[in-house]
Design an enzyme around this catalytic site. Structure first.
Site, PDB file in Angstrom:
ATOM      1  N   ARG A  68      -4.064 -27.598  -8.375  1.00 24.41           N
ATOM      2  CA  ARG A  68      -3.005 -27.297  -9.355  1.00 24.41           C
ATOM      3  C   ARG A  68      -2.227 -26.029  -8.978  1.00 24.41           C
ATOM      4  NH1 ARG A  68      -5.392 -28.019 -15.237  1.00 24.41           N
ATOM      5  NH2 ARG A  68      -3.185 -27.782 -15.743  1.00 24.41           N
ATOM      6  N   ASP A 106      -0.009 -31.791 -24.460  1.00 25.55           N
ATOM      7  CA  ASP A 106      -1.373 -32.338 -24.370  1.00 25.55           C
ATOM      8  C   ASP A 106      -1.547 -33.643 -25.154  1.00 25.55           C
ATOM      9  OD1 ASP A 106      -2.127 -30.244 -22.750  1.00 25.55           O
ATOM     10  OD2 ASP A 106      -2.977 -29.053 -24.381  1.00 25.55           O
ATOM     11  N   GLN A 165       0.152 -20.660 -20.658  1.00 20.96           N
ATOM     12  CA  GLN A 165      -0.822 -20.049 -19.751  1.00 20.96           C
ATOM     13  C   GLN A 165      -0.176 -18.941 -18.930  1.00 20.96           C
ATOM     14  OE1 GLN A 165      -2.411 -23.350 -17.532  1.00 20.96           O
ATOM     15  NE2 GLN A 165      -3.559 -24.144 -19.274  1.00 20.96           N
TER      16      GLN A 165
HETATM   17  C1  S3P Z   1      -2.754 -24.289 -22.813  1.00 22.31           C
HETATM   18  C2  S3P Z   1      -1.452 -24.461 -22.478  1.00 22.31           C
HETATM   19  C3  S3P Z   1      -0.929 -25.718 -21.935  1.00 22.31           C
HETATM   20  C4  S3P Z   1      -1.869 -26.883 -22.192  1.00 22.31           C
HETATM   21  C5  S3P Z   1      -3.294 -26.548 -21.896  1.00 22.31           C
HETATM   22  C6  S3P Z   1      -3.755 -25.359 -22.719  1.00 22.31           C
HETATM   23  C7  S3P Z   1      -3.176 -22.958 -23.323  1.00 22.31           C
HETATM   24  O1  S3P Z   1      -0.707 -25.569 -20.553  1.00 22.31           O
HETATM   25  O2  S3P Z   1      -1.494 -28.010 -21.437  1.00 22.31           O
HETATM   26  O3  S3P Z   1      -4.154 -27.653 -22.199  1.00 22.31           O
HETATM   27  O4  S3P Z   1      -4.285 -22.847 -23.877  1.00 22.31           O
HETATM   28  O5  S3P Z   1      -2.398 -22.020 -23.181  1.00 22.31           O
HETATM   29  P1  S3P Z   1       0.638 -24.867 -20.004  1.00 22.31           P
HETATM   30  O6  S3P Z   1       0.786 -23.616 -20.733  1.00 22.31           O
HETATM   31  O7  S3P Z   1       0.443 -24.647 -18.545  1.00 22.31           O
HETATM   32  O8  S3P Z   1       1.714 -25.859 -20.289  1.00 22.31           O
END
Ligand code: S3P
Length: 443
Positions: free
Chosen positions: A127, A329, A178
């Site tokens: 990833r 998600d 994230q």
């Molecule tokens: C999450 C953010 C999302 C999500 C992941 C959890 C988080 O990813 O898909 O399951 O806890 O901040 P991205 O922020 O990369 O879109």
């Protein structure tokens, strides 16, 4: 990733009925675990996620010097923090299957003057990690990724050589909570005030969690500012139930005319609860029985029944733009049950799905076709027409928890049985899923 692969047989159901208390939200559990590890004092958490992913975050905190006691039965976790001083781990920090752990942890450890190696399983090692390396490097972090040409493609294993960091102004090029979190966690410990601008609003659990642990953070319109060199203090908190896990049962509820579900204590943070509007638009009736606020997070109990007169005309339900980011998600399960809805679904601007635990656009299209559905695949989404009948099939989860659970739900209305191979992946976020499904699906 898993020692053994397992197969679950899903038989068609007549309806879904009953009540469910969901395990703690995965996103909030990660953040509480990490901030508790950095904070001073003893944090006590109830209803911590039972998923393997947040437990990867807990294990990393233990490797960084926090003391972690987790009781899997009571879902209670006690973390004695490091008071801002992580130690150099003896081995690698194993993030398992968890992109959240790896990306957020990178921002958290980068200002600590040790060397850290972050590793993950085969899926996580493929990833993209350049998205966090770049802003953290602008702050002065030294991060070495594996592979890639420096512009794109770098991934785990990731080696971080701790350096003092300086604040930056960061404009988020992709909608990612994230990435936002990695920068805020680094900014919390940097010199100066870091700002993050996000034009598409992503989940804001980090902002609430930071404030809960005593940090100062301000938001004005789409600009977040966090002063550096702040100290955190431990909290006591109950983690709200995971709305993304509830999504599988909300989607199952759309399949039958006499649904009656009560989902207790689920997180209803406005950056996540848009899901409730979507299932309402697709044919559910939702009654909010009560709502409370804890550490900035809304928590409520909802009752879900079937809408006797769902919309049957006016084109497919569209998930695009900011809605795609907020439902990222939940799109797999919404797409998997879309053939049974009256109007179907159109998903766009969801290219991020291709770099999740699997290529979720490809796997949803493949699974739906295996069940006999018509579906069109696009670079950034899917068209799934409504009013279709599906048959049971053999589905491979691709070692992706949300794919395993999405097709288990779609199987409830198919003619004939469905086999879900690689079903054990569900334990990444929701180990109790198949038991809960068995309990609520009436046959
Ligand atoms: C999450 C953010 C999302 C999500 C992941 C959890 C988080 O990813 O898909 O399951 O806890 O901040 P991205 O922020 O990369 O879109």
């Amino acid at each position: 990733m898993f020692a053994t692969r397992s197969t679950q047989l899903i038989r068609p159901a007549r309806s879904v009925q009953g009540s469910l208390v969901l395990p703690g939200d995965k996103s909030i559990s990660h953040r509480y675990a990490m901030l508790a590890g950095l904070a001073e004092g003893v944090t006590r958490l109830w209803n911590f996620s039972t998923g393997a992913d947040p437990h990867s975050s807990l294990a990393c905190m233990a490797a960084l010097g926090a003391s972690v006691v987790a009781d899997p039965v009571s879902r209670q976790v006690t973390i004695t923090g490091t008071a801002g001083r992580f130690r150099e781990p003896e081995g690698s920090l194993d993030c398992g299957n968890s992109g959240s752990t790896m990306r957020m942890l990178a921002g958290l450890v980068a200002p600590h003057l040790h060397t850290f190696t972050l590793i993950g399983d085969a899926s996580l090692s493929a990833r993209p990690m350049e998205r966090i390396r770049r802003p953290l490097a602008q702050m002065g972090a030294e991060i070495h990724l594996t592979g890639g040409d420096g512009a794109v493609g770098g991934h785990a294993p990731m080696r971080i050589v701790g350096r003092p960091l300086t604040a930056i102004s960061f404009e988020a090029p992709i909608a990612s909570a994230q990435v936002k979190t990695a920068v805020l966690f680094a900014g919390l410990q940097a010199t100066g005030t870091t700002s993050v601008t996000e034009t598409i609003r992503t989940r804001d659990h980090t902002e609430h969690a930071l404030r809960a642990f005593g940090a100062t953070l301000t938001r004005s319109a789409d600009l977040l500012s966090i002063p550096g060199q702040q100290h955190l203090r431990a909290i006591e908190a109950t983690v709200p139930g995971d709305i993304s896990s509830a999504a599988f049962f909300l989607a199952a509820g759309l399949l039958f005319p006499d649904t009656n579900l009560v989902l207790d204590s689920i997180g209803m943070n406005p950056t996540r609860a848009v899901l409730l509007d979507v299932v309402t638009a697709l044919g559910a009736k939702i009654r909010v029985l009560n709502v409370e606020e804890h550490h900035g997070e809304l928590v409520g109990t909802i009752q879900v029944t079937s809408d006797p007169k769902p919309r049957t005309s006016g084109g497919p339900f569209e998930i695009s733009g900011s809605l795609a980011a907020q439902l990222i998600d939940e799109i797999p399960v919404l797409a998997a049950i879309a053939p049974y809805t009256a109007v179907g679904i159109r998903v766009r601007d969801a290219r991020e799905l291709r770099v999740k635990e699997s290529d979720r656009i490809a796997l949803v299209a493949r699974g739906l076709r295996a069940m006999g559905a018509e579906v069109s695949e696009f670079d950034d989404g899917l068209d799934v027409p409504g009013g279709q009948r599906l048959h049971g099939a053999s589905i491979d989860s691709g070692a992706d928890h949300r794919i395993a659970m999405a097709f288990s739900v779609a199987a409830l209305r198919a003619s004939g049985d469905t086999e879900i191979h690689g079903a054990e992946a569900a334990s990444i976020s929701f180990p109790e899923f198949f038991c809960a499904l068995d309990d609520l699906a009436k046959r």
